[in-house]
Motif scaffolding. Structure first.
Motif, PDB file in Angstrom:
ATOM      1  N   GLY A 136      46.943 -24.717  34.341  1.00  0.00           N
ATOM      2  CA  GLY A 136      45.669 -25.994  33.711  1.00  0.00           C
ATOM      3  C   GLY A 136      45.409 -27.383  33.993  1.00  0.00           C
ATOM      4  O   GLY A 136      44.336 -27.738  32.982  1.00  0.00           O
ATOM      5  N   LEU A 137      45.838 -28.061  35.310  1.00  0.00           N
ATOM      6  CA  LEU A 137      44.630 -29.002  35.838  1.00  0.00           C
ATOM      7  C   LEU A 137      43.436 -28.942  35.642  1.00  0.00           C
ATOM      8  O   LEU A 137      43.623 -27.342  37.250  1.00  0.00           O
ATOM      9  CB  LEU A 137      46.135 -29.013  36.820  1.00  0.00           C
ATOM     10  N   GLN A 188      56.087 -19.939  52.351  1.00  0.00           N
ATOM     11  CA  GLN A 188      56.917 -20.138  50.883  1.00  0.00           C
ATOM     12  C   GLN A 188      54.487 -20.724  50.216  1.00  0.00           C
ATOM     13  O   GLN A 188      54.475 -20.037  49.004  1.00  0.00           O
ATOM     14  CB  GLN A 188      57.106 -21.478  50.951  1.00  0.00           C
ATOM     15  N   ILE A 189      54.161 -21.038  50.788  1.00  0.00           N
ATOM     16  CA  ILE A 189      52.574 -21.193  50.659  1.00  0.00           C
ATOM     17  C   ILE A 189      51.873 -19.888  50.533  1.00  0.00           C
ATOM     18  O   ILE A 189      51.571 -20.238  49.352  1.00  0.00           O
ATOM     19  CB  ILE A 189      52.215 -22.154  52.111  1.00  0.00           C
ATOM     20  N   GLU A 190      52.036 -19.238  51.114  1.00  0.00           N
ATOM     21  CA  GLU A 190      51.366 -18.321  51.364  1.00  0.00           C
ATOM     22  C   GLU A 190      51.610 -17.475  50.146  1.00  0.00           C
ATOM     23  O   GLU A 190      50.538 -16.591  49.822  1.00  0.00           O
ATOM     24  CB  GLU A 190      51.842 -17.348  52.417  1.00  0.00           C
ATOM     25  N   GLY A 191      53.135 -17.150  49.700  1.00  0.00           N
ATOM     26  CA  GLY A 191      53.061 -16.070  48.807  1.00  0.00           C
ATOM     27  C   GLY A 191      53.866 -17.174  46.993  1.00  0.00           C
ATOM     28  O   GLY A 191      53.737 -16.814  46.287  1.00  0.00           O
ATOM     29  N   HIS A 192      53.040 -18.178  47.207  1.00  0.00           N
ATOM     30  CA  HIS A 192      53.243 -19.287  46.030  1.00  0.00           C
ATOM     31  C   HIS A 192      52.195 -19.009  44.773  1.00  0.00           C
ATOM     32  O   HIS A 192      51.410 -17.999  44.971  1.00  0.00           O
ATOM     33  CB  HIS A 192      52.813 -20.899  46.486  1.00  0.00           C
ATOM     34  N   ALA A 193      52.758 -18.719  44.072  1.00  0.00           N
ATOM     35  CA  ALA A 193      52.115 -18.289  42.993  1.00  0.00           C
ATOM     36  C   ALA A 193      51.240 -18.638  42.367  1.00  0.00           C
ATOM     37  O   ALA A 193      50.217 -18.454  41.234  1.00  0.00           O
ATOM     38  CB  ALA A 193      53.444 -18.018  41.142  1.00  0.00           C
ATOM     39  N   ARG A 194      50.631 -20.137  42.903  1.00  0.00           N
ATOM     40  CA  ARG A 194      48.976 -20.401  42.476  1.00  0.00           C
ATOM     41  C   ARG A 194      47.972 -20.294  42.967  1.00  0.00           C
ATOM     42  O   ARG A 194      47.331 -20.374  42.559  1.00  0.00           O
ATOM     43  CB  ARG A 194      49.412 -21.905  42.733  1.00  0.00           C
ATOM     44  N   PHE A 195      48.367 -18.592  43.755  1.00  0.00           N
ATOM     45  CA  PHE A 195      47.812 -18.250  44.931  1.00  0.00           C
ATOM     46  C   PHE A 195      47.494 -16.566  44.524  1.00  0.00           C
ATOM     47  O   PHE A 195      48.804 -15.851  45.234  1.00  0.00           O
ATOM     48  CB  PHE A 195      47.988 -18.625  46.129  1.00  0.00           C
ATOM     49  N   PRO A 196      47.077 -16.170  43.275  1.00  0.00           N
ATOM     50  CA  PRO A 196      47.377 -14.615  42.916  1.00  0.00           C
ATOM     51  C   PRO A 196      47.181 -13.654  43.953  1.00  0.00           C
ATOM     52  O   PRO A 196      46.947 -12.495  44.107  1.00  0.00           O
ATOM     53  CB  PRO A 196      45.900 -14.673  41.842  1.00  0.00           C
ATOM     54  N   LYS A 197      46.179 -14.302  45.078  1.00  0.00           N
ATOM     55  CA  LYS A 197      45.411 -12.811  46.140  1.00  0.00           C
ATOM     56  C   LYS A 197      46.366 -13.581  48.161  1.00  0.00           C
ATOM     57  O   LYS A 197      45.760 -13.772  48.921  1.00  0.00           O
ATOM     58  CB  LYS A 197      44.708 -12.565  46.696  1.00  0.00           C
ATOM     59  N   ARG A 198      47.186 -14.416  47.083  1.00  0.00           N
ATOM     60  CA  ARG A 198      48.220 -14.903  48.286  1.00  0.00           C
ATOM     61  C   ARG A 198      47.495 -16.037  49.001  1.00  0.00           C
ATOM     62  O   ARG A 198      46.210 -16.363  48.485  1.00  0.00           O
ATOM     63  CB  ARG A 198      49.152 -14.308  49.555  1.00  0.00           C
ATOM     64  N   VAL A 199      47.689 -17.241  50.439  1.00  0.00           N
ATOM     65  CA  VAL A 199      46.341 -17.683  50.985  1.00  0.00           C
ATOM     66  C   VAL A 199      47.118 -17.688  52.217  1.00  0.00           C
ATOM     67  O   VAL A 199      48.362 -17.574  52.529  1.00  0.00           O
ATOM     68  CB  VAL A 199      47.161 -18.972  50.408  1.00  0.00           C
ATOM     69  N   ASN A 200      46.564 -18.220  53.428  1.00  0.00           N
ATOM     70  CA  ASN A 200      46.776 -18.884  54.026  1.00  0.00           C
ATOM     71  C   ASN A 200      46.278 -20.436  54.335  1.00  0.00           C
ATOM     72  O   ASN A 200      46.050 -20.907  53.816  1.00  0.00           O
ATOM     73  CB  ASN A 200      45.213 -18.738  54.947  1.00  0.00           C
TER      74      ASN A 200
END
Ligand SMILES: N[C@H](CCC[C@H](N)C(=O)O)C(=O)O
Length: 288
Positions: A136-137, A188-200
């Motif tokens: 929402g931000l 924790q960042i790779e699987g963080h909920a804010r990244f629907p496709k995960r992240v590097n």
């Protein structure tokens, strides 16, 4: 199945290259994982599958699979290995080739000094393109590029720049990459909920406006010795945040990459250029 492969590396990011230009090759997720396993298979960070072109404006199709077996959109170090493979195997007579990944067309060129130059395409910043859920931000005003807070375990938080090089990246600035808690925060960042496709997850130490050190905990592979798209994402973020000039030497643990992006002087739609090494380590045959 007996499968011929070529083992390669670009700045220490190692790949297994499979030639499917003449015979189609379909591997299951389990077979991909076995191939990438450093004990039960060949061992690598990513598997690259080279196929005939699906469209007439490229020379080859370039498919990338992480060690966890998942297919992804881009691999910069792999792209450099790819053009070296295509030239060495006589699959192209050119020193520049255009290849298509899941969502990008790349121009790869073998330089006289043996390094490879890659047009890595345009970075994307819209949260929907990354994808990133800002909760929402939204940026405080249109066109602003800023850091976003991520809440992690045990009341730890960090601030990341988020962007896409065709694949998603979250980059944070650290004082010293050798001291950065990559093994703790990376997953924790790779699987963080804010990244629907995960992240590097990138960890960047700025040495000067033209030199950085970088470690990347990669989606689907863990920490690698280098990440080509991660180096591009880190430099683009650093340029937009005012920390870096438009040509930067990136020191990864496995080698050095040069990243160029004229995104300030030529506009955000400028392409990112990456220059770096690529070499063959060995050839082999595996029983899958
Ligand atoms: N782990 C990445 C793919 C490989 C990227 C990296 N090896 C590179 O050189 O760009 C992802 O899941 O998006």
């Amino acid at each position: 199945m007996n499968l011929r492969f070529t083992k390669m590396q670009g700045a220490g990011n190692d790949v297994v290259v499979l030639d499917a230009t003449r015979t189609a090759l379909a591997l299951t997720t389990q077979q991909l994982r076995q191939l990438a396993d450093r004990r039960f298979g060949v061992g690598c960070d990513q598997i690259l599958l080279v196929e005939p072109p699906q469209q007439d404006d490229v020379d080859f199709t370039y498919r990338i699979f992480n060690a966890d077996g998942g297919e992804v959109e881009h691999c910069g170090n792999g792209a450099r290995c790819l053009v070296r493979f295509l030239v060495d195997k006589g699959l192209t007579q050119q020193r520049s080739v255009r290849v298509r990944t899941l969502n990008k067309t790349l121009e790869l060129s073998l330089q006289d000094d043996g390094r490879v130059s890659v047009d890595m395409g345009t970075p994307l910043f819209d949260h929907l393109d990354i994808p990133f859920d800002g909760g929402g931000l939204m940026p405080r005003h249109e066109g602003l590029f800023e850091l976003w807070p991520l809440s992690l375990a045990d009341s730890v938080s960090c601030e990341v720049a988020v962007l896409s090089m065709g694949n998603p990246h979250a980059v944070q600035r650290v004082a010293d990459v050798d001291q950065a808690p990559v093994a703790l925060l990376g997953p924790q960042i790779e699987g963080h909920a804010r990244f629907p496709k995960r992240v590097n997850a990138g960890f960047m130490q700025v040495l000067s406006r033209r030199e950085v050190r970088l470690r990347v905990y990669e989606r689907g592979a863990g920490e690698t010795l280098a990440c080509g798209t991660g180096a591009c994402a880190a430099v683009v973020a650093g340029i937009r945040l005012g920390w870096l000039d438009e040509a930067v030497e990136v020191h990864a643990r496995g080698g050095d990459l040069r990243i160029e992006w004229a995104g300030i002087s030529q506009g955000l739609r400028a392409a990112v250029r990456m220059i770096g090494p690529a070499s063959t380590v060995f050839e082999g045959e595996i029983v899958l």
